[in-house]
Design a protein around this motif. Structure first.
Motif, PDB file in Angstrom:
ATOM      1  N   ARG A 168       0.850  -1.183   0.000  1.00  0.00           N
ATOM      2  CA  ARG A 168       0.000   0.000   0.000  1.00  0.00           C
ATOM      3  C   ARG A 168       0.890   1.239   0.000  1.00  0.00           C
ATOM      4  O   ARG A 168       1.979   1.240   0.573  1.00  0.00           O
ATOM      5  N   TRP A 169       0.407   2.295  -0.628  1.00  0.00           N
ATOM      6  CA  TRP A 169       1.159   3.552  -0.699  1.00  0.00           C
ATOM      7  C   TRP A 169       1.276   4.160   0.685  1.00  0.00           C
ATOM      8  O   TRP A 169       0.300   4.268   1.428  1.00  0.00           O
ATOM      9  N   ASP A 170       2.502   4.523   1.051  1.00  0.00           N
ATOM     10  CA  ASP A 170       2.770   5.199   2.324  1.00  0.00           C
ATOM     11  C   ASP A 170       3.250   6.606   1.997  1.00  0.00           C
ATOM     12  O   ASP A 170       4.360   6.780   1.482  1.00  0.00           O
ATOM     13  N   ALA A 171       2.407   7.608   2.288  1.00  0.00           N
ATOM     14  CA  ALA A 171       2.735   8.989   1.927  1.00  0.00           C
ATOM     15  C   ALA A 171       3.976   9.480   2.657  1.00  0.00           C
ATOM     16  O   ALA A 171       4.799  10.200   2.080  1.00  0.00           O
ATOM     17  N   ALA A 172       4.151   9.088   3.913  1.00  0.00           N
ATOM     18  CA  ALA A 172       5.316   9.538   4.683  1.00  0.00           C
ATOM     19  C   ALA A 172       6.609   8.981   4.094  1.00  0.00           C
ATOM     20  O   ALA A 172       7.614   9.680   4.001  1.00  0.00           O
ATOM     21  N   ALA A 173       6.592   7.728   3.674  1.00  0.00           N
ATOM     22  CA  ALA A 173       7.793   7.112   3.095  1.00  0.00           C
ATOM     23  C   ALA A 173       7.954   7.478   1.625  1.00  0.00           C
ATOM     24  O   ALA A 173       9.048   7.366   1.077  1.00  0.00           O
ATOM     25  N   GLY A 174       6.867   7.881   0.981  1.00  0.00           N
ATOM     26  CA  GLY A 174       6.928   8.229  -0.431  1.00  0.00           C
ATOM     27  C   GLY A 174       7.059   7.021  -1.344  1.00  0.00           C
ATOM     28  O   GLY A 174       7.511   7.134  -2.476  1.00  0.00           O
ATOM     29  N   ARG A 175       6.629   5.860  -0.867  1.00  0.00           N
ATOM     30  CA  ARG A 175       6.694   4.644  -1.689  1.00  0.00           C
ATOM     31  C   ARG A 175       5.698   3.613  -1.146  1.00  0.00           C
ATOM     32  O   ARG A 175       5.116   3.799  -0.092  1.00  0.00           O
ATOM     33  N   ARG A 176       5.558   2.531  -1.910  1.00  0.00           N
ATOM     34  CA  ARG A 176       4.673   1.449  -1.475  1.00  0.00           C
ATOM     35  C   ARG A 176       5.410   0.573  -0.470  1.00  0.00           C
ATOM     36  O   ARG A 176       6.535   0.170  -0.697  1.00  0.00           O
ATOM     37  N   LEU A 177       4.741   0.262   0.650  1.00  0.00           N
ATOM     38  CA  LEU A 177       5.322  -0.575   1.693  1.00  0.00           C
ATOM     39  C   LEU A 177       4.409  -1.765   1.962  1.00  0.00           C
ATOM     40  O   LEU A 177       3.195  -1.678   1.768  1.00  0.00           O
ATOM     41  N   PRO A 178       4.974  -2.898   2.419  1.00  0.00           N
ATOM     42  CA  PRO A 178       4.129  -4.052   2.743  1.00  0.00           C
ATOM     43  C   PRO A 178       3.127  -3.706   3.848  1.00  0.00           C
ATOM     44  O   PRO A 178       3.454  -3.001   4.787  1.00  0.00           O
ATOM     45  N   LEU A 179       1.918  -4.196   3.684  1.00  0.00           N
ATOM     46  CA  LEU A 179       0.900  -4.009   4.715  1.00  0.00           C
ATOM     47  C   LEU A 179       1.277  -4.825   5.939  1.00  0.00           C
ATOM     48  O   LEU A 179       1.663  -5.990   5.828  1.00  0.00           O
ATOM     49  N   ALA A 180       1.163  -4.232   7.095  1.00  0.00           N
ATOM     50  CA  ALA A 180       1.470  -4.943   8.334  1.00  0.00           C
ATOM     51  C   ALA A 180       0.292  -5.828   8.725  1.00  0.00           C
ATOM     52  O   ALA A 180      -0.817  -5.655   8.239  1.00  0.00           O
ATOM     53  N   GLY A 181       0.556  -6.785   9.590  1.00  0.00           N
ATOM     54  CA  GLY A 181      -0.513  -7.613  10.139  1.00  0.00           C
ATOM     55  C   GLY A 181      -0.690  -8.920   9.410  1.00  0.00           C
ATOM     56  O   GLY A 181       0.156  -9.350   8.640  1.00  0.00           O
ATOM     57  N   ALA A 182      -1.817  -9.561   9.677  1.00  0.00           N
ATOM     58  CA  ALA A 182      -2.098 -10.888   9.123  1.00  0.00           C
ATOM     59  C   ALA A 182      -2.582 -10.785   7.685  1.00  0.00           C
ATOM     60  O   ALA A 182      -3.324  -9.878   7.331  1.00  0.00           O
ATOM     61  N   HIS A 183      -2.145 -11.730   6.873  1.00  0.00           N
ATOM     62  CA  HIS A 183      -2.575 -11.835   5.477  1.00  0.00           C
ATOM     63  C   HIS A 183      -3.222 -13.200   5.281  1.00  0.00           C
ATOM     64  O   HIS A 183      -2.758 -14.196   5.830  1.00  0.00           O
ATOM     65  N   VAL A 189      -7.100 -22.289   2.410  1.00  0.00           N
ATOM     66  CA  VAL A 189      -6.757 -20.987   2.982  1.00  0.00           C
ATOM     67  C   VAL A 189      -5.588 -21.112   3.955  1.00  0.00           C
ATOM     68  O   VAL A 189      -5.559 -22.001   4.792  1.00  0.00           O
ATOM     69  N   PHE A 190      -4.622 -20.199   3.800  1.00  0.00           N
ATOM     70  CA  PHE A 190      -3.478 -20.079   4.701  1.00  0.00           C
ATOM     71  C   PHE A 190      -3.512 -18.689   5.313  1.00  0.00           C
ATOM     72  O   PHE A 190      -3.901 -17.734   4.655  1.00  0.00           O
ATOM     73  N   THR A 191      -3.074 -18.572   6.550  1.00  0.00           N
ATOM     74  CA  THR A 191      -2.945 -17.264   7.187  1.00  0.00           C
ATOM     75  C   THR A 191      -1.506 -17.112   7.646  1.00  0.00           C
ATOM     76  O   THR A 191      -0.945 -18.024   8.245  1.00  0.00           O
ATOM     77  N   PHE A 192      -0.890 -15.980   7.292  1.00  0.00           N
ATOM     78  CA  PHE A 192       0.443 -15.725   7.821  1.00  0.00           C
ATOM     79  C   PHE A 192       0.544 -14.304   8.326  1.00  0.00           C
ATOM     80  O   PHE A 192      -0.115 -13.401   7.850  1.00  0.00           O
ATOM     81  N   ASP A 193       1.363 -14.132   9.336  1.00  0.00           N
ATOM     82  CA  ASP A 193       1.464 -12.877  10.068  1.00  0.00           C
ATOM     83  C   ASP A 193       2.939 -12.532  10.214  1.00  0.00           C
ATOM     84  O   ASP A 193       3.772 -13.426  10.344  1.00  0.00           O
ATOM     85  N   GLY A 194       3.243 -11.252  10.224  1.00  0.00           N
ATOM     86  CA  GLY A 194       4.625 -10.809  10.365  1.00  0.00           C
ATOM     87  C   GLY A 194       5.285 -11.244  11.653  1.00  0.00           C
ATOM     88  O   GLY A 194       6.507 -11.292  11.754  1.00  0.00           O
ATOM     89  N   ARG A 195       4.487 -11.593  12.658  1.00  0.00           N
ATOM     90  CA  ARG A 195       5.060 -11.984  13.945  1.00  0.00           C
ATOM     91  C   ARG A 195       5.305 -13.487  14.045  1.00  0.00           C
ATOM     92  O   ARG A 195       5.905 -13.949  14.986  1.00  0.00           O
ATOM     93  N   ARG A 196       4.790 -14.282  13.081  1.00  0.00           N
ATOM     94  CA  ARG A 196       4.950 -15.731  13.150  1.00  0.00           C
ATOM     95  C   ARG A 196       5.980 -16.198  12.147  1.00  0.00           C
ATOM     96  O   ARG A 196       6.159 -15.589  11.109  1.00  0.00           O
ATOM     97  N   ARG A 197       6.627 -17.306  12.419  1.00  0.00           N
ATOM     98  CA  ARG A 197       7.651 -17.817  11.507  1.00  0.00           C
ATOM     99  C   ARG A 197       7.051 -18.598  10.363  1.00  0.00           C
ATOM    100  O   ARG A 197       7.538 -18.565   9.254  1.00  0.00           O
TER     101      ARG A 197
END
Length: 196
Positions: free
Chosen positions: A151-166, A180-188
């Motif tokens: 998603r576009w991040d105006a502060a960074a001026g570029r697209r950054l990965p969305l945080a949280g569960a996908h 269906v698979f669920t993965f989260d930035g906090r899990r390995r």
């Protein structure tokens, strides 16, 4: 959308010499009212705003609510297949491996579509396609590596990965709930629903 070789292609499919292995590159809606800019007959809009209602095609609110006559990615062949999927994570990326078996006695292809959704992006979005050619009775695997939604991040001026569960769904077309698979930035490792 047939081209100049439509005649020979159709003859090959009807005679059984070729398998109709393609998949729909569009959504065929149930009614005209599911299309952007639909109005009563005779009142044709001069400008269409495809972002006005939240999306088009398989992501349009009308198709998500009511379904489609034929969903994006739909297709048939002359042989049935069954498949299972597993996912492994490497950093922020996820590799989805699909193992398919041809249940018939004719060559075919199993086509799996990988969709990703996350909080804040609304409908799931196509992230990759795995096409697995299969001989009669054969089993084979194919994989695709996908990155998290950006998603576009105006502060960074570029697209950054969305945080949280996908949520990642491995399906045969856009209306198929799939595996269906669920993965989260906090899990390995991703957690998966039972493989269908």
């Amino acid at each position: 959308y047939p081209g100049e070789q439509f005649g020979p292609a159709l003859a090959g499919i009807l005679s059984g010499d070729s398998e109709p292995g393609g998949r729909l590159p569009l959504t065929i809606p149930l009614t005209r009212g599911q299309l952007p800019g639909s109005r009563p007959a005779g009142d044709v809009p001069k400008t269409l705003y495809y972002t006005a209602d939240g999306g088009i095609g398989y992501r349009s609110p009308a198709v998500l609510a009511d379904g489609a006559a034929f969903p994006f990615g739909y297709g048939l062949g002359y042989s049935r297949t069954e498949a299972g999927a597993e996912a492994t994570r490497a950093g922020d990326s996820l590799t989805v491996t699909v193992t398919a078996t041809n249940l018939g006695d004719r060559p075919t292809c199993h086509v799996a579509q990988v969709y990703v959704s996350a909080d804040g992006i609304g409908a799931r979005e196509l992230a990759g396609i795995v096409r697995i050619p299969l001989g009669p009775g054969a089993t084979a695997a194919g994989s695709v590596t996908i990155d998290p939604p950006l998603r576009w991040d105006a502060a960074a001026g570029r697209r950054l990965p969305l945080a949280g569960a996908h949520t990642v769904a491995v399906a045969q077309h856009s209306a198929d709930p799939g595996t269906v698979f669920t993965f989260d930035g906090r899990r390995r490792e991703p957690s998966a629903a039972p493989v269908r």
